[in-house]
Structure formats: C-alpha cells, structure tokens
Design a protein around this motif. Sequence first.
Motif, PDB file in Angstrom:
ATOM      1  N   ASN A  48       0.158  -2.533  -4.778  1.00 48.98           N
ATOM      2  CA  ASN A  48      -0.740  -1.780  -5.649  1.00 48.98           C
ATOM      3  C   ASN A  48      -1.866  -1.132  -4.844  1.00 48.98           C
ATOM      4  O   ASN A  48      -2.838  -0.625  -5.390  1.00 48.98           O
ATOM      5  N   MET A  81      -0.806  -4.103 -12.934  1.00 45.69           N
ATOM      6  CA  MET A  81      -1.141  -5.335 -12.225  1.00 45.69           C
ATOM      7  C   MET A  81      -1.845  -6.300 -13.175  1.00 45.69           C
ATOM      8  O   MET A  81      -2.748  -5.911 -13.908  1.00 45.69           O
ATOM      9  N   PHE A  83      -3.826  -9.970 -13.056  1.00 44.00           N
ATOM     10  CA  PHE A  83      -4.483 -10.825 -12.061  1.00 44.00           C
ATOM     11  C   PHE A  83      -4.570 -12.278 -12.516  1.00 44.00           C
ATOM     12  O   PHE A  83      -4.592 -12.564 -13.706  1.00 44.00           O
ATOM     13  N   ALA A 150      -2.515  -3.383 -18.943  1.00 45.82           N
ATOM     14  CA  ALA A 150      -1.660  -2.815 -17.893  1.00 45.82           C
ATOM     15  C   ALA A 150      -0.507  -2.027 -18.504  1.00 45.82           C
ATOM     16  O   ALA A 150      -0.143  -0.953 -18.024  1.00 45.82           O
TER      17      ALA A 150
END
Lengths: 240, 223
Positions: A48, A81, A83, A150
């Motif tokens: 990314n 992405m 997290f 996302a």
Amino acid sequence: MIKIRGLNKWFGDLHVLKDIDMDVSPKEVVVVIGASGSGKSTLLRCLNFLEFAQKGHIYIDGVEANAKSRNLHTVRADVGMVFQHFNLFPHRTVMGNVIEGLTQVKKTPYKEAVEHGEDLLRKVGLSDKAYVYPAMLSGGQKQRVAIARALAMKPKIMLFDEPTSALDPELVGEVLQVMKNLAIEGMTMMVVSHEMGFAREVGDRVVYMDEGRIIEEGPPSEIYSNPKNERTKAFLGQIL
Amino acid sequence: MIDLPWDFTAIPRFFPGFYAAALLTLQITFFGILVGLILGLVTGLMRLSKNPILNMPAKAYIWVIRGTPLLLQLMIIYYGLIDLVSIDRMPAAILGLGVHNGAYIAEIFRGAIQSVERGQREAALSLGMTETQAMRRIILPQAFKRSVPPLGNQFIIALKDSSLASAIAVRELLLRARQMGSSTLMMLEMLMIVGVYYLLMTTVLNLLMGRIEKLLEVSDYKD
C-alpha cells in the motif's frame, strides 16, 4: 492482481524483507503468518506504499508502482487497507468515516456517498450506528467500520494487517464473519493473521514468513496439517 | 490607628479612567494573537516539512525569536528600524507581539500535529488521499483540538506581555498607570487598578478557553 518480484526492504541496517517473490490472483485469499518481526506486516505496508522497498518491483493490476510514482494516491485508492488498531477518524461519525474517501478522493456527491455508505454499513451490520462517533463503539464494531471505510473505495484488493489481534476474544468472531462474507463475494484479499479457523475456511493459500523470507506456502490444509519446513513446524507448534 | 500612606478609596474612583487603556491592551493582545496564530500555523507546518528550504527558515525564526526578549524585539521594531521603515507605535506593538507569539504558537502546533497518531495519516493515505488532504481533513482538525489547552496558556502570557508595549509609548494599561501614578502621586493605587484589570481579563480569557475545550471535547462523544 498483485505481482511482487525481488522485493527487498531495509530499516537502517535491519534487512526486513529479503528477495520476496509473490503473486496474488484475482479473488484469491492469501493468509500470511509468521512470528512478530518476520516482515509480514512490512510486506503488506509495502503493497500500500506506506513503506517503500529499496529494491524490487511491485505491480498492482499489471501496473508497476514505487516511491517515484506520480499518482501514488490513486494507486492506494485501489488497494484497501485495514489496520490492527482500526485508525478510525475520531472527529468524524461512523458515516463520516465511511464516506470520507468517496467525497474527498472520488468526489462523489454527498447524497450519493451517504446512500452508498448506508449500503456498506448494512453489509457490516452497523446501520444503527451510522451517526455515532467511533469513541462510542466496541473494538469489533470499530474494525467493521474500518472495513466498510476501505470497501467504500471499491478496491481491487483488500489488505488486512492483523485485523483481530487488538480485539477482545469475544469480538473476534464478528469481524472474521464480515471478512468471510467478503471472501465469499470474491474479494481479493491478503490477510496477516494467525486465525487458523479463518484461514482454513476461506483461505486459498497460507504463506509462512520468517526473518524476512517466504519459507513455505501452500493450501491451508497442507500447511497446518503437514508443514514440510522445520521452522514452519516449530512456529505452528507455538501458536496452535 | 495606623495612618497608612495610601488612599485605597482612590481605586474605585479612578477605575473607570482606565477603560481606554484597557481597550488598547485588548486590541494589542487580540491582533497580536491573530498575527501569531497565522505565523504560528505557517511556520509550524514549515518546521515539519522534510524540505530544508521550508524547515530551515522556520527553525531559524523560532530559534531567534524564542531566544531573545520580547522587550528587545519591540524596541528593534519601533526604534531600531526607524531608518528603514517608520512604523506607528500601535502597529509596531501588534507586529512585535505577533511575531513573538508566532514562534511559540508554531511549537504548540508542531507538538499537537506530531501527537496525532501515525495511523491517522496512514489511514487517510490508504483511502487514496494526498498528503495535503490528509493534513487538512484528518490531522489538522485533531491537532487544533489538542492545541487548545496550550494555546489558552499562550494567550494569557500574550495578554500580560502586551504590557511591554508601554516601553514603546503605547498608552495601554501599564503606561497609563505610571502616568496616572506620577500625576496623582498615588502610584501604588494606580498600579493596583491595572492589576485588577489584568486579573479580570485573564480570568475571562481562562473561562472562555475552558468553554472552547469543553465544546470540542463533547463533539467526539456525541451520540
């Protein structure tokens, strides 16, 4: 979908990724496992472009991208992405979080973005929390919002960086369920996670990394039941 | 009964005579802070830039301004630059206070921006935002909120520091007190009057900043 060739990454003197070659096909679900410090999260972050590899090539959907790419932000928009620590925007409501990328990056008109946001929140089971601030949510709910945020960008691939390891055990299931649904819908996914149940159920391939290298890879049934490499065996012995 | 050399009944009597001076104090402070906020935001961001063309001047500005007295800076602007530009005393005071506070405010903003978790920027970038968008939409709003308590502190310091403008002949509270003290021969009484003025103004400022803090706090938890 993703092609990685000869990827090498150093943090100062520390060689964290060593000659990584890897391919992820469309609709494939790849689960990356390995001890902390094995480079698995760094690999994901390189994909990314939150980290930049010093050597090697990354192709996203056939197009090479690196630190010098001029439209890095448009490349990132295609790569979702999620997290470990959610990283929701605390000053925006759940809906605000979900539509931020739509309104700011894709310039979707607000009303249309909200309609899309409602669909996404329904999908992750959080329709009733749309106008609540992240501070009011449980960890599992936060992570589901992060997934919806996302997804709003309609990414070509979704990267998950230990999405359940910051969660209380009873909240892991709801996040994995959302991820399973995504996999079933045909989303291409790369997941750093030690959730074996998830890997066995929806994973197409498990990749074991150690000290910056890919040591072994194969279908989950093979890796978990019949690892060939000694280091893989030792690692699985520790986490199972 | 001991006969005190002071006439404290003069305090309420002369109190209203300081309105105009108090207004000047407020003006210097307000516009000084305004200049300081703009300078502080710009240099704070420059200071954080990786580009030396941007961060070096910012570092130099902060270094020089924080390392020298405000009184000296005011004198340089008002008396020192007279051959180059003649700046009237009020604008000189505002400029001096603004430039001085800008250096401190830059450090406040820098600290607040750096205190926003790295993950916030990463999440913004991962959505496809540019660095500028991430800064403007995600990092700065959170940083501003965190900078409110230290800014309140800085504003109070600025309000009190505006008294240094008396040294460049701005007839704000302190200079007015000294002039009134000399003419009435009631120096302590006059100085006490401006003490009360300052205390009132800092108290109001404190309450105001507390209010703002509260307002910003609830905005994150509103159901």
